[in-house]
Design an enzyme around this catalytic site. Sequence first.
Site, PDB file in Angstrom:
ATOM      1  N   ASP A 137     -11.383   9.354  18.337  1.00 23.37           N
ATOM      2  CA  ASP A 137     -12.460  10.603  18.373  1.00 23.37           C
ATOM      3  C   ASP A 137     -13.187   9.963  17.290  1.00 23.37           C
ATOM      4  OD1 ASP A 137     -13.882  12.724  19.110  1.00 23.37           O
ATOM      5  OD2 ASP A 137     -12.147  13.926  18.312  1.00 23.37           O
TER       6      ASP A 137
ATOM      7  N   THR B  66     -22.629  20.437  20.171  1.00 27.80           N
ATOM      8  CA  THR B  66     -22.241  19.832  21.476  1.00 27.80           C
ATOM      9  C   THR B  66     -21.726  20.579  22.555  1.00 27.80           C
ATOM     10  OG1 THR B  66     -21.682  17.982  19.970  1.00 27.80           O
ATOM     11  CG2 THR B  66     -20.662  17.925  22.350  1.00 27.80           C
TER      12      THR B  66
ATOM     13  N   SER C  40     -10.762  21.406   6.147  1.00 25.22           N
ATOM     14  CA  SER C  40     -11.278  22.128   7.277  1.00 25.22           C
ATOM     15  C   SER C  40     -11.428  21.269   8.409  1.00 25.22           C
ATOM     16  CB  SER C  40     -12.492  23.039   6.797  1.00 25.22           C
ATOM     17  OG  SER C  40     -12.926  23.614   8.138  1.00 25.22           O
TER      18      SER C  40
ATOM     19  N   LYS D  51      -8.340  20.070  11.986  1.00 26.12           N
ATOM     20  CA  LYS D  51      -8.611  20.456  13.706  1.00 26.12           C
ATOM     21  C   LYS D  51      -8.654  18.949  14.268  1.00 26.12           C
ATOM     22  CE  LYS D  51     -12.535  22.848  12.642  1.00 26.12           C
ATOM     23  NZ  LYS D  51     -12.445  23.264  11.377  1.00 26.12           N
TER      24      LYS D  51
END
Length: 431
Positions: A79, A119, A182, A186
């Site tokens: 990713d 996005t 943070s 995720k």
Amino acid sequence: MDVRSLIARIRDGEVPQAADLQGFAAGLADGSVSDAQAGAFAMAVCLKGLSDEGRVALTTGMRDSGDTLEWDLPGPVVDKHSTGGVGDCVSLILAPLLAACDVYVPMISGRGLGHTGGTLDKLEAIPGVNVTPDAAAFRRIVGDVGCAIVGAGGNIAPADARLYAVRDVTATVASVDLITASILSKKLSAGLGAMVLDVKVGSGAFMKTQDEARVLARALVDTANGAGCPTAALLSDMNQPLAPSLGNATEVALCMEVLAGAPAAPRLTELSLALGERLLTLAGQSDPRPRLEAALSSGAALERFARMIHALGGPPDMAEDWRTHLPKAPVCRPVPAPADGRVAAIDGEALGLAVVGLGGGRARESDRIDPAVGLTAVAGLGHCVATGDPLAWVHARDAATAERAAAQVSAAITLGTAADTTPLILDRIDP
């Protein structure tokens, strides 16, 4: 774990135990840590900081506070994350481009924040697209198509959701340690085997200087690698919009042209290829640049994007007939140059706020986005214009908002005799 003792140790500049930070993250998720304690913890970290090991412990604890994904796929799971900028639609190009190169991309993305676009908002400009599929559908799309761009589910890193809400009202957002935890809590919950980071620098980014961007990039790279995910970062220039289109449908339209092989946005194309090259190298592929270029020029990436859109509920013919499906604003007018000259400087944040004023972003969380509005053909640094030539085109819902946005765009673009341009890629941060 004694929460008060943990806060006191951080307050006094001591290094907390990793187990205590992980226990604190669990307490955020299950409610045993109060809002007052969360606020005090955030302020202590903001003022005193955490060690490298402490940042890894907090990140992994927040990651593990909710659902984490595991994959059984025939290729690497990878990713990319961007810190946000104006005209930054790299994700829409990079995810299908990577999928066409035999890796899998479960991309968990976000919505617009401040002057920067989101996005998910861009994808929702395409009729029918659902960016919140259930977990089974998400897994199926990633496995079948190779990529899926979606929003975070309800139980992804709940400790982060809790701490972020507290930080937002306690003036503790601007902590590199807390920003790092943070972002990564995720991203790492998606079970990644490698990741690349795009840290933006300049007038259209949150980080205005290379020094502060480099500090954040180093923290992100070190923490992600410390958590077991091979990660590198690029620092990229955001002193002008990455793409000449800003908005939602306007940016999707530009991405469709790029995916179709048109030379519509050279900076956007180059950064997408550079990020893809670094990520595929981390994932174990050798000399991946020619393969990425071939996937773009052959239409293979466009085909993956169209399949992903259809799998998310969008039209089945997006590759062939995207112009029909994307909404168009009823008012389109140019922003005339007030004099002869060369574009010498661009206030990217002001351009982003002009799009927000048109309805293409949110001034408040409850605002609804108009997907059709935005800017196109924004002149880049160094572009020569004569008096009256368009600096950009405004796409608006009505004449009044178009006029207001045109004035904002004109004020954001400075004409002179020379432009102070910088390289697109400013630095590389490796493990």
